[in-house]
Design a protein around this motif. Structure first.
Motif, mmCIF file in Angstrom:
data_model
loop_
_atom_site.group_PDB
_atom_site.id
_atom_site.type_symbol
_atom_site.label_atom_id
_atom_site.label_comp_id
_atom_site.label_asym_id
_atom_site.label_seq_id
_atom_site.Cartn_x
_atom_site.Cartn_y
_atom_site.Cartn_z
ATOM 1 N N GLN A 32 6.680 2.816 -10.633
ATOM 2 C CA GLN A 32 6.984 2.209 -11.927
ATOM 3 C C GLN A 32 8.211 1.305 -11.838
ATOM 4 O OE1 GLN A 32 6.835 4.868 -15.281
ATOM 5 N NE2 GLN A 32 8.192 3.552 -16.493
ATOM 6 N N GLN A 33 9.230 1.743 -11.086
ATOM 7 C CA GLN A 33 10.421 0.919 -10.909
ATOM 8 C C GLN A 33 10.089 -0.347 -10.128
ATOM 9 O OE1 GLN A 33 13.561 1.602 -12.270
ATOM 10 N NE2 GLN A 33 13.816 -0.558 -11.701
ATOM 11 N N ILE A 34 9.219 -0.216 -9.131
ATOM 12 C CA ILE A 34 8.797 -1.387 -8.359
ATOM 13 C C ILE A 34 8.106 -2.390 -9.272
ATOM 14 C CG2 ILE A 34 7.276 -2.181 -6.506
ATOM 15 C CD1 ILE A 34 7.791 0.534 -5.125
ATOM 16 N N GLN A 35 7.264 -1.891 -10.178
ATOM 17 C CA GLN A 35 6.604 -2.792 -11.123
ATOM 18 C C GLN A 35 7.619 -3.468 -12.036
ATOM 19 O OE1 GLN A 35 4.036 -1.302 -14.505
ATOM 20 N NE2 GLN A 35 2.467 -2.438 -13.358
ATOM 21 N N THR A 36 8.574 -2.719 -12.516
ATOM 22 C CA THR A 36 9.600 -3.281 -13.393
ATOM 23 C C THR A 36 10.392 -4.367 -12.682
ATOM 24 O OG1 THR A 36 9.810 -1.205 -14.620
ATOM 25 C CG2 THR A 36 11.666 -2.739 -14.736
ATOM 26 N N ASP A 37 10.737 -4.124 -11.419
ATOM 27 C CA ASP A 37 11.583 -5.059 -10.674
ATOM 28 C C ASP A 37 10.827 -6.285 -10.168
ATOM 29 O OD1 ASP A 37 13.649 -3.307 -11.080
ATOM 30 O OD2 ASP A 37 13.609 -2.464 -9.048
ATOM 31 N N THR A 38 9.531 -6.144 -9.883
ATOM 32 C CA THR A 38 8.786 -7.240 -9.256
ATOM 33 C C THR A 38 7.713 -7.850 -10.142
ATOM 34 O OG1 THR A 38 7.067 -5.819 -8.287
ATOM 35 C CG2 THR A 38 9.120 -6.096 -7.018
ATOM 36 N N PRO B 29 2.066 7.223 -16.802
ATOM 37 C CA PRO B 29 1.859 6.949 -18.226
ATOM 38 C C PRO B 29 2.669 5.777 -18.775
ATOM 39 C CG PRO B 29 3.258 8.870 -17.935
ATOM 40 C CD PRO B 29 2.741 8.513 -16.578
ATOM 41 N N GLU B 30 3.782 5.460 -18.144
ATOM 42 C CA GLU B 30 4.633 4.382 -18.651
ATOM 43 C C GLU B 30 4.353 3.045 -17.976
ATOM 44 O OE1 GLU B 30 6.567 5.063 -21.191
ATOM 45 O OE2 GLU B 30 5.969 7.168 -21.098
ATOM 46 N N ALA B 31 3.502 3.037 -16.973
ATOM 47 C CA ALA B 31 3.231 1.808 -16.225
ATOM 48 C C ALA B 31 1.946 1.146 -16.713
ATOM 49 C CB ALA B 31 3.123 2.121 -14.728
ATOM 50 N N GLU B 32 1.833 -0.144 -16.430
ATOM 51 C CA GLU B 32 0.586 -0.859 -16.670
ATOM 52 C C GLU B 32 -0.229 -0.769 -15.384
ATOM 53 O OE1 GLU B 32 1.095 -4.806 -18.108
ATOM 54 O OE2 GLU B 32 2.641 -4.236 -19.559
ATOM 55 N N ILE C 192 0.867 -1.172 0.000
ATOM 56 C CA ILE C 192 0.000 0.000 0.000
ATOM 57 C C ILE C 192 0.904 1.222 0.000
ATOM 58 C CG2 ILE C 192 -1.807 1.269 1.216
ATOM 59 C CD1 ILE C 192 -2.708 -1.416 2.369
ATOM 60 N N ASP C 193 0.968 1.875 -1.129
ATOM 61 C CA ASP C 193 1.850 3.008 -1.418
ATOM 62 C C ASP C 193 3.297 2.549 -1.580
ATOM 63 O OD1 ASP C 193 -0.263 4.787 -1.492
ATOM 64 O OD2 ASP C 193 -0.121 5.243 0.634
ATOM 65 N N ALA C 194 4.096 3.419 -2.166
ATOM 66 C CA ALA C 194 5.466 3.055 -2.509
ATOM 67 C C ALA C 194 6.400 3.260 -1.318
ATOM 68 C CB ALA C 194 5.947 3.894 -3.690
ATOM 69 N N ARG D 96 2.499 -8.899 -5.332
ATOM 70 C CA ARG D 96 1.506 -9.140 -6.385
ATOM 71 C C ARG D 96 0.870 -7.837 -6.841
ATOM 72 N NH1 ARG D 96 -4.047 -10.210 -6.583
ATOM 73 N NH2 ARG D 96 -4.228 -10.339 -4.316
ATOM 74 N N SER D 97 0.550 -6.931 -5.876
ATOM 75 C CA SER D 97 -0.130 -5.684 -6.210
ATOM 76 C C SER D 97 0.443 -4.532 -5.400
ATOM 77 C CB SER D 97 -1.635 -5.783 -5.919
ATOM 78 O OG SER D 97 -2.239 -6.810 -6.663
ATOM 79 N N LEU D 98 0.508 -3.377 -6.019
ATOM 80 C CA LEU D 98 0.853 -2.123 -5.355
ATOM 81 C C LEU D 98 -0.338 -1.185 -5.507
ATOM 82 C CD1 LEU D 98 2.540 0.219 -4.176
ATOM 83 C CD2 LEU D 98 3.682 0.416 -6.390
#
Length: 218
Positions: free
Chosen positions: A72-78, A93-96, A38-40, A58-60
């Motif tokens: 976005q970096q957390i998504q890329t890494d995990t 804008p660059e994240a899914e 929950i939050d970065a 699994r989810s942020l």
């Protein structure tokens, strides 16, 4: 040496304040079906090792725009999913991203709830375990007495709407379903407590009519 995450309850941890989110506090819920941020949090080697040792993410869930940090970096890494309200998704804008409007079930017993006012897409997360825990982001923060309150600042998007969101939470929950609030900042005012206790009672004590006239804090 960097501070370590501390246990709030079983399988629930709070990270140290994150400079990337204006001193915000992120939380980590350990779930059998996949862990949830929950939050970065501060995305450093210590955090990455902590998350990895507990099975990854699994989810942020992003509670408001100032808590995005290095999402976005957390998504890329995990490889995690990023969940954010539809009104703030354009800030990634660059994240899914996975978006929602009113409410979204993140996992069994865990829901995201739109509570606009602090920002257009401000949201809270409700965890049904432990008597009910509300992760309030910056929608509700502890005051100097450790009581949960909406905070009117120069950056507040819409103060009357934020107060209506407080009423929405008050009407949704009860003393039996909401025992704790885990705020997204200002944990120092809790003076060592893990979370805000007597959560529903304190929420119901907020005088919304008087709050409407509060002056802007700088």
């Amino acid at each position: 040496m960097p501070k370590q995450p501390r246990a709030v309850f079983e399988n629930l941890f709070a990270f140290p304040p994150n400079r990337d989110t204006l001193g915000g506090t992120a939380y980590f819920i350990v779930e059998n079906d996949g862990n949830i941020l929950i939050d970065a949090p501060p995305w450093n080697e210590e955090t990455q090792a902590f998350v990895r040792d507990r099975g990854g993410v699994r989810s942020l869930f992003v509670t408001h725009r100032d808590s995005i940090g290095k999402a976005q970096q957390i998504q890329t890494d995990t490889g995690c999913a990023i969940v954010v309200h539809e009104r703030e998704a354009y800030l990634l804008p660059e994240a899914e991203v996975t978006t929602f409007s009113e409410e979204l079930e993140i996992a069994s017993g865990i829901s995201g709830i739109w509570t606009p006012g602090h920002t257009p897409g401000s949201a809270c997360v409700y965890l049904s375990r432990h008597g009910g825990v509300l992760f309030s982001g910056r929608h509700l923060l502890p005051n100097s007495d450790g009581q949960p309150r909406p905070l009117r600042t120069a950056k507040t998007f819409h103060w009357p709407r934020q107060l209506r969101s407080v009423a929405k939470l008050r009407d949704r929950f009860s003393p039996e379903t909401l025992s704790w609030i885990c705020p997204g900042a200002s944990l120092g005012f809790l003076r060592g407590k893990r979370a805000i206790d007597r959560a529903y009672i304190q929420l119901a004590e907020i005088d919304l009519e008087t709050s409407l006239q509060e002056k802007v804090l700088m």
